[in-house]
Design a protein around this motif. Structure first.
Motif, mmCIF file in Angstrom:
data_model
loop_
_atom_site.group_PDB
_atom_site.id
_atom_site.type_symbol
_atom_site.label_atom_id
_atom_site.label_comp_id
_atom_site.label_asym_id
_atom_site.label_seq_id
_atom_site.Cartn_x
_atom_site.Cartn_y
_atom_site.Cartn_z
ATOM 1 N N GLY A 44 -10.645 -0.549 -3.650
ATOM 2 C CA GLY A 44 -10.174 -0.934 -2.327
ATOM 3 C C GLY A 44 -10.559 0.090 -1.281
ATOM 4 N N VAL A 102 -7.963 -8.928 4.490
ATOM 5 C CA VAL A 102 -8.695 -8.833 3.212
ATOM 6 C C VAL A 102 -10.080 -9.462 3.320
ATOM 7 C CG1 VAL A 102 -8.722 -9.573 0.795
ATOM 8 C CG2 VAL A 102 -6.587 -8.781 1.833
ATOM 9 N N LYS A 130 0.060 -4.450 4.389
ATOM 10 C CA LYS A 130 -1.081 -4.760 5.246
ATOM 11 C C LYS A 130 -1.158 -6.280 5.372
ATOM 12 C CE LYS A 130 -4.839 -2.441 4.992
ATOM 13 N NZ LYS A 130 -6.086 -1.698 4.747
ATOM 14 N N ALA A 138 0.823 -1.208 0.000
ATOM 15 C CA ALA A 138 0.000 0.000 0.000
ATOM 16 C C ALA A 138 0.858 1.259 0.000
ATOM 17 C CB ALA A 138 -0.935 -0.004 1.202
ATOM 18 N N LYS A 150 -3.724 -0.616 10.134
ATOM 19 C CA LYS A 150 -4.483 -0.841 8.916
ATOM 20 C C LYS A 150 -4.722 -2.322 8.633
ATOM 21 C CE LYS A 150 -2.939 3.464 6.728
ATOM 22 N NZ LYS A 150 -4.048 3.895 5.870
ATOM 23 N N SER A 151 -4.426 -3.171 9.621
ATOM 24 C CA SER A 151 -4.521 -4.614 9.397
ATOM 25 C C SER A 151 -5.524 -5.371 10.258
ATOM 26 C CB SER A 151 -3.146 -5.263 9.574
ATOM 27 O OG SER A 151 -2.283 -4.894 8.506
ATOM 28 N N THR A 194 -9.131 -4.415 4.957
ATOM 29 C CA THR A 194 -8.797 -4.268 3.537
ATOM 30 C C THR A 194 -9.983 -4.819 2.747
ATOM 31 O OG1 THR A 194 -6.443 -4.568 4.022
ATOM 32 C CG2 THR A 194 -7.129 -4.840 1.713
ATOM 33 N N ASP A 207 -8.982 1.068 2.239
ATOM 34 C CA ASP A 207 -7.896 0.892 3.188
ATOM 35 C C ASP A 207 -8.388 1.451 4.518
ATOM 36 O OD1 ASP A 207 -5.480 0.771 4.540
ATOM 37 O OD2 ASP A 207 -4.612 2.506 3.505
#
Ligand code: MN
Length: 290
Positions: free
Chosen positions: A173, A125, A120, A85, A188-189, A194, A175
């Motif tokens: 996407g 996801v 990420k 990213a 961000k994970s 995601t 984020d």
């Protein structure tokens, strides 16, 4: 061609407001043995899958057909090896991030040319049909709409001039981001942060990736509206930059950065994200409105 993954890991061909179930095209994929490949097998064999899908679509007699609105959309890439990213890659977002302490949290917000890119967790996801659960309700949690490129073939030290030839296709996407002092890769994970969707659009369908409008509404109100022509590092630059550090593999997901207008979302909110040529997706945030 527009391919979606839906319901119980079905493969769909998106045709207008309908989806044709072309799951049997997945039979062209080689069986995987342990250890599993680092790449996404569907994207690695995309040409063969698309040929099989075309053949099925030419004679769709007995294939199931579903209204798009009736299915649960999954992430169009099932097994990305990595999610790369770009931080602050639109100038106006750099300005807002530096001016708003709710965004920067005393973190230095540097130019992408200097700070590089980040990763990420692939476990973050998800597809758009969620719902998305706010990971840290005690914090500010923001939407970031981004153009996403899906890498189609392996490459290292890819020249900018060749970069778009490494792209298999695109999707929208989100984020999603917890604001705070931690490293980006952690904030961000969280699971579901995601969001990829609504489907995978093959690269041949996008005439000029440098001129796509992005817009995201929250509960019907426009929050971010921009065009990919305003990217600081364009897609070719990003692929060259990322591949100068690591090999890119088929199915790797490249998030190109978000424009200005990031803002907080709350339980019960409904986000609607749209990018020219890539469709539109609704993402519901779990919980009831305040
Ligand atoms: Mn971002």
């Amino acid at each position: 061609m527009r391919l979606c993954r839906f319901n119980d890991d079905r493969l769909g061909l998106v045709q207008g407001e309908e989806v044709l179930d072309v799951s049997s095209a997945l039979q062209v994929l080689p069986a995987c043995t342990y250890p599993l490949p680092r790449h996404d097998p569907l994207i690695a064999h995309l040409d063969a899958v698309c040929a099989a899908v075309r053949k099925l679509a030419d004679n769709p007699g007995r294939l199931a057909r579903h209204p798009l609105a009736s299915i649960k959309l999954l992430s169009p890439v099932a097994n990305p090896g990595k999610v790369v990213a770009a931080p602050v890659n639109y100038l106006k977002h750099l300005q807002e991030a530096r001016e708003d302490k709710g965004i920067h949290h005393q973190n230095q917000v540097g130019e992408i040319q200097r700070v590089g890119m980040f990763l990420k967790a692939t476990s973050s996801v998800e597809g758009p049909s969620g719902p998305l659960t706010i990971a840290r309700p005690d914090r500010r949690n923001d939407h970031e709409i981004e153009l996403v490129a899906v890498i189609g073939k392996s490459g290292r030290n890819i020249a900018k001039a060749d970069a778009l030839g490494y792209v298999a296709g695109y999707c929208i996407g989100l984020d999603m981001t917890v604001r705070g002092p931690e490293e980006r890769s952690m904030r961000k994970s969280p699971d579901g942060y995601t969001v990829l969707g609504p489907w995978f659009t093959t690269a041949d369908e996008i005439e000029d990736v440098q001129n796509l409008d992005l817009v995201i509404h929250v509960n019907g109100e426009v929050r971010q509206r921009a065009n990919t022509r305003d990217l600081v590092l364009d897609l070719g630059d990003l692929i060259a930059f990322a591949s100068s550090f690591y090999t890119l593999h088929p199915g790797d997901v490249l998030m190109t950065g978000t424009p200005e207008g990031v803002s907080q979302v709350y339980p019960g909110d409904r986000m609607t994200a749209e990018i020219t040529g890539l469709g539109r997706m609704d993402v519901q945030i779990a919980g009831s409105a305040k």
